[in-house]
Write a protein that holds these residues in place. Structure first.
Motif, PDB file in Angstrom:
ATOM      1  N   TYR A  83       7.615  -8.749  -2.276  1.00  9.82           N
ATOM      2  CA  TYR A  83       8.007  -8.010  -1.065  1.00  9.82           C
ATOM      3  C   TYR A  83       9.539  -7.948  -0.962  1.00  9.82           C
ATOM      4  O   TYR A  83      10.224  -8.962  -1.112  1.00  9.82           O
ATOM      5  CB  TYR A  83       7.411  -8.704   0.158  1.00  9.82           C
ATOM      6  N   LEU A  84      10.046  -6.762  -0.700  1.00 11.83           N
ATOM      7  CA  LEU A  84      11.505  -6.556  -0.719  1.00 11.83           C
ATOM      8  C   LEU A  84      12.229  -7.363   0.365  1.00 11.83           C
ATOM      9  O   LEU A  84      13.389  -7.750   0.191  1.00 11.83           O
ATOM     10  CB  LEU A  84      11.825  -5.069  -0.547  1.00 11.83           C
ATOM     11  N   GLY A  85      11.573  -7.592   1.471  1.00 15.15           N
ATOM     12  CA  GLY A  85      12.169  -8.440   2.508  1.00 15.15           C
ATOM     13  C   GLY A  85      12.976  -7.658   3.536  1.00 15.15           C
ATOM     14  O   GLY A  85      13.365  -6.509   3.309  1.00 15.15           O
ATOM     15  N   MET A 139       0.845  -1.199   0.000  1.00 16.06           N
ATOM     16  CA  MET A 139       0.000   0.000   0.000  1.00 16.06           C
ATOM     17  C   MET A 139       0.880   1.250   0.000  1.00 16.06           C
ATOM     18  O   MET A 139       2.013   1.205   0.456  1.00 16.06           O
ATOM     19  CB  MET A 139      -0.947  -0.036   1.204  1.00 16.06           C
ATOM     20  N   SER A 140       0.318   2.323  -0.495  1.00 15.04           N
ATOM     21  CA  SER A 140       1.102   3.553  -0.552  1.00 15.04           C
ATOM     22  C   SER A 140       1.229   4.141   0.858  1.00 15.04           C
ATOM     23  O   SER A 140       0.427   3.827   1.737  1.00 15.04           O
ATOM     24  CB  SER A 140       0.409   4.554  -1.471  1.00 15.04           C
ATOM     25  N   PRO A 141       2.236   5.005   1.092  1.00 17.43           N
ATOM     26  CA  PRO A 141       2.390   5.595   2.423  1.00 17.43           C
ATOM     27  C   PRO A 141       1.152   6.373   2.867  1.00 17.43           C
ATOM     28  O   PRO A 141       0.819   6.388   4.044  1.00 17.43           O
ATOM     29  CB  PRO A 141       3.588   6.529   2.267  1.00 17.43           C
ATOM     30  N   LEU A 142       0.442   7.006   1.908  1.00 16.30           N
ATOM     31  CA  LEU A 142      -0.753   7.771   2.297  1.00 16.30           C
ATOM     32  C   LEU A 142      -1.878   6.846   2.770  1.00 16.30           C
ATOM     33  O   LEU A 142      -2.575   7.135   3.741  1.00 16.30           O
ATOM     34  CB  LEU A 142      -1.237   8.646   1.132  1.00 16.30           C
ATOM     35  N   LEU A 143      -2.035   5.696   2.072  1.00 15.44           N
ATOM     36  CA  LEU A 143      -3.029   4.718   2.530  1.00 15.44           C
ATOM     37  C   LEU A 143      -2.645   4.194   3.914  1.00 15.44           C
ATOM     38  O   LEU A 143      -3.495   3.981   4.772  1.00 15.44           O
ATOM     39  CB  LEU A 143      -3.132   3.544   1.549  1.00 15.44           C
ATOM     40  N   TYR A 144      -1.333   3.988   4.097  1.00 15.25           N
ATOM     41  CA  TYR A 144      -0.828   3.507   5.391  1.00 15.25           C
ATOM     42  C   TYR A 144      -1.185   4.501   6.508  1.00 15.25           C
ATOM     43  O   TYR A 144      -1.704   4.117   7.557  1.00 15.25           O
ATOM     44  CB  TYR A 144       0.690   3.320   5.297  1.00 15.25           C
ATOM     45  N   VAL A 145      -0.932   5.796   6.247  1.00 18.53           N
ATOM     46  CA  VAL A 145      -1.251   6.826   7.242  1.00 18.53           C
ATOM     47  C   VAL A 145      -2.762   6.863   7.497  1.00 18.53           C
ATOM     48  O   VAL A 145      -3.217   6.957   8.645  1.00 18.53           O
ATOM     49  CB  VAL A 145      -0.738   8.207   6.769  1.00 18.53           C
ATOM     50  N   ALA A 146      -3.534   6.760   6.391  1.00 23.87           N
ATOM     51  CA  ALA A 146      -4.999   6.800   6.535  1.00 23.87           C
ATOM     52  C   ALA A 146      -5.480   5.626   7.383  1.00 23.87           C
ATOM     53  O   ALA A 146      -6.343   5.779   8.252  1.00 23.87           O
ATOM     54  CB  ALA A 146      -5.652   6.761   5.153  1.00 23.87           C
ATOM     55  N   GLY A 191       5.016   1.171  -0.873  1.00 24.99           N
ATOM     56  CA  GLY A 191       4.094   0.473  -1.760  1.00 24.99           C
ATOM     57  C   GLY A 191       3.869  -0.969  -1.373  1.00 24.99           C
ATOM     58  O   GLY A 191       4.290  -1.422  -0.310  1.00 24.99           O
ATOM     59  N   ASP A 192       3.212  -1.701  -2.289  1.00 21.68           N
ATOM     60  CA  ASP A 192       2.799  -3.067  -1.972  1.00 21.68           C
ATOM     61  C   ASP A 192       3.968  -4.030  -1.819  1.00 21.68           C
ATOM     62  O   ASP A 192       3.824  -5.096  -1.212  1.00 21.68           O
ATOM     63  CB  ASP A 192       1.836  -3.567  -3.047  1.00 21.68           C
ATOM     64  N   ALA A 193       5.132  -3.684  -2.386  1.00 19.15           N
ATOM     65  CA  ALA A 193       6.310  -4.537  -2.203  1.00 19.15           C
ATOM     66  C   ALA A 193       7.218  -3.990  -1.105  1.00 19.15           C
ATOM     67  O   ALA A 193       8.252  -4.570  -0.806  1.00 19.15           O
ATOM     68  CB  ALA A 193       7.089  -4.635  -3.514  1.00 19.15           C
ATOM     69  N   GLY A 194       6.837  -2.871  -0.515  1.00 19.70           N
ATOM     70  CA  GLY A 194       7.737  -2.174   0.400  1.00 19.70           C
ATOM     71  C   GLY A 194       7.404  -2.336   1.869  1.00 19.70           C
ATOM     72  O   GLY A 194       6.686  -3.266   2.263  1.00 19.70           O
ATOM     73  N   CYS A 195       7.924  -1.390   2.660  1.00 23.22           N
ATOM     74  CA  CYS A 195       7.879  -1.524   4.120  1.00 23.22           C
ATOM     75  C   CYS A 195       6.462  -1.579   4.680  1.00 23.22           C
ATOM     76  O   CYS A 195       6.243  -2.207   5.721  1.00 23.22           O
ATOM     77  CB  CYS A 195       8.667  -0.389   4.769  1.00 23.22           C
ATOM     78  N   GLN A 196       5.494  -0.948   3.974  1.00 25.54           N
ATOM     79  CA  GLN A 196       4.127  -0.932   4.517  1.00 25.54           C
ATOM     80  C   GLN A 196       3.494  -2.319   4.532  1.00 25.54           C
ATOM     81  O   GLN A 196       2.496  -2.543   5.212  1.00 25.54           O
ATOM     82  CB  GLN A 196       3.232   0.023   3.712  1.00 25.54           C
ATOM     83  N   SER A 197       4.076  -3.274   3.792  1.00 27.83           N
ATOM     84  CA  SER A 197       3.512  -4.629   3.779  1.00 27.83           C
ATOM     85  C   SER A 197       3.955  -5.473   4.958  1.00 27.83           C
ATOM     86  O   SER A 197       3.438  -6.574   5.159  1.00 27.83           O
ATOM     87  CB  SER A 197       3.900  -5.339   2.473  1.00 27.83           C
ATOM     88  N   CYS A 198       4.934  -4.991   5.731  1.00 24.87           N
ATOM     89  CA  CYS A 198       5.441  -5.762   6.879  1.00 24.87           C
ATOM     90  C   CYS A 198       4.338  -5.937   7.917  1.00 24.87           C
ATOM     91  O   CYS A 198       3.653  -4.989   8.268  1.00 24.87           O
ATOM     92  CB  CYS A 198       6.635  -5.044   7.497  1.00 24.87           C
ATOM     93  N   THR A 241       8.748   7.188   5.417  1.00 23.87           N
ATOM     94  CA  THR A 241       7.978   7.282   4.166  1.00 23.87           C
ATOM     95  C   THR A 241       6.657   8.010   4.409  1.00 23.87           C
ATOM     96  O   THR A 241       6.200   8.764   3.551  1.00 23.87           O
ATOM     97  CB  THR A 241       7.699   5.887   3.569  1.00 23.87           C
ATOM     98  N   ALA A 242       6.049   7.807   5.593  1.00 24.39           N
ATOM     99  CA  ALA A 242       4.791   8.488   5.904  1.00 24.39           C
ATOM    100  C   ALA A 242       5.023   9.996   6.000  1.00 24.39           C
ATOM    101  O   ALA A 242       4.258  10.786   5.441  1.00 24.39           O
ATOM    102  CB  ALA A 242       4.210   7.950   7.212  1.00 24.39           C
ATOM    103  N   ARG A 243       6.099  10.387   6.696  1.00 26.38           N
ATOM    104  CA  ARG A 243       6.428  11.815   6.821  1.00 26.38           C
ATOM    105  C   ARG A 243       6.652  12.436   5.451  1.00 26.38           C
ATOM    106  O   ARG A 243       6.137  13.503   5.143  1.00 26.38           O
ATOM    107  CB  ARG A 243       7.693  11.978   7.673  1.00 26.38           C
ATOM    108  N   SER A 244       7.423  11.735   4.634  1.00 25.17           N
ATOM    109  CA  SER A 244       7.751  12.251   3.309  1.00 25.17           C
ATOM    110  C   SER A 244       6.488  12.371   2.450  1.00 25.17           C
ATOM    111  O   SER A 244       6.290  13.365   1.750  1.00 25.17           O
ATOM    112  CB  SER A 244       8.789  11.316   2.668  1.00 25.17           C
ATOM    113  N   ALA A 245       5.609  11.358   2.515  1.00 25.01           N
ATOM    114  CA  ALA A 245       4.383  11.381   1.704  1.00 25.01           C
ATOM    115  C   ALA A 245       3.452  12.497   2.167  1.00 25.01           C
ATOM    116  O   ALA A 245       2.833  13.179   1.341  1.00 25.01           O
ATOM    117  CB  ALA A 245       3.675  10.032   1.783  1.00 25.01           C
TER     118      ALA A 245
END
Lengths: 109, 261
Positions: free
Chosen positions: B180-182, A1-8, B210-217, B244-248
């Protein structure tokens, strides 16, 4: 998921944690004294605080649930892409419409 | 028939095995398992066992190792279902009653027997922008980094990775989502995110989202539980989620609320 979805999703989780606790607490309190449906509706009708609380609750749930459902579907099925995102927007819209309709119905009943 | 291994020797690495003690070793070879019997020895490691089998019993057995002292990260495999660095894992500490079961690392394609293809692992390292980006004029990017600064401490916590792939094999999210990047690649990215000299942060934060990145952990912490170097990729990934959240949010804010500025 995108960082914005994560924050949401994380942000709405905080709202839901409070809202669910208040919701369950209210149910337990309301039925303890043996209130009838009519008596409950009598208290909710025209109660703006009630409408705002459940409005926020429904909006938070409508944002939170489809994001989590999308992650689960991506992990457990091969469903990907725009069709999945579109379907999740549909789930969000459905939750929003049904939830707000219910909250409004109890407010104006 | 094998002599039974004394119960104490199964858990206590200091206990000397009986002189005639034997160990049954089941090794995955292709679709099935092949059983071998090896003598128990003092301070014997899993890598010692595999090497003895290959040299004394079956020279066609394929496995990988290099340094034998826990530095190179080559010899990891599944030992009784858990990923471990075999050169630093003593038989006495991990053998179960019926011996050992050895399999190639999970989540990676098998080349032969116990040797896996590490290419997907290192491709993800690259995809996570795991290389230092010096910028156009490195001498001008010079920065004094205080050893006790929070950023430097965060780098120190994750810098000792030896690329063994144990965390990657332990990760359930990799098993569910092959894209997933792992943990290893994300841990590496986190050490670079905290490097003030690095000039490629925006692209790196995008690469690890994204879906392969840290948010999938899922924060199962299997990587942290199994890392032989006692690193904590889970916390590195949590740091990436925050960064990533701060940056986004910053990008979102400047796009929607500061248009007139």
């Amino acid at each position: 998921m995108s960082p914005l979805l994560y924050v949401a999703q994380r942000g709405t989780a905080v709202i839901l944690a409070v809202a669910v606790a208040v919701h369950l607490g209210t149910i337990l309190y309301a039925v303890r004294g043996g209130l009838t449906a009519g008596e409950i509706l009598g208290r909710t009708q025209g109660n703006l605080a009630f409408l705002v609380f459940y409005g926020v609750f429904v909006v938070a749930a409508a944002i939170h649930a489809p994001i989590g459902l999308r992650s689960i579907l991506r992990e457990w099925t091969s469903w990907r892409g725009r069709s999945l995102d579109g379907a999740m927007l549909g789930v969000a819209a459905l939750l929003l419409v049904l939830g707000l309709r219910a909250a409004l119905a109890v407010y104006v009943a | 028939m094998n002599a039974p291994i004394p119960a104490a020797a199964l858990t206590d690495p200091t206990v000397e095995p009986a002189p005639d003690a034997m160990l049954t070793v089941r090794i995955r070879r292709g679709d099935g398992f092949q059983a071998f019997t090896v003598a128990r020895r003092s301070a014997q490691t899993i890598l010692d066992v595999v090497t003895e089998i290959q040299r004394e019993q079956d020279p066609t057995l394929a496995y990988r190792f290099a340094c034998r002292v826990g530095m190179c990260g080559s010899c990891a495999m599944m030992v009784n279902g858990r990923p471990r660095w075999t050169c630093r894992t003593r038989v006495a500490a991990v053998a179960e009653e019926d011996g050992l079961t050895l399999e190639p690392l999970r989540n990676l394609p098998v080349v032969k027997d116990l040797a896996v293809d590490m290419e997907p692992f290192f491709e993800k390292w690259t995809a996570a922008h795991g290389a230092f980006e010096p910028g156009d004029a490195p001498p001008e990017d010079f920065a004094v980094v205080a050893p006790d600064s929070p950023e430097r401490r965060a780098v120190d916590a994750g810098i000792e990775c030896i690329n063994c792939g144990v965390c990657y094999a332990a990760c359930d999210v990799v098993a569910w989502n092959p894209d997933y990047l792992g943990p290893a690649a994300l841990n590496r990215a986190w050490t670079l995110v905290n490097d003030v000299r690095d000039q490629g942060q925006a692209a790196r934060l995008k690469a690890v989202s994204g879906d392969a990145g840290c948010q999938s952990c899922h924060t199962h912490m299997s990587c942290t539980e199994h890392c032989p170097k006692a690193l904590a990729p889970t916390f590195a990934i949590a740091g990436l989620k925050r960064a990533t959240a701060r940056s986004a949010l910053k990008r979102f804010g400047s796009r929607h609320f500061r248009r007139s500025a």
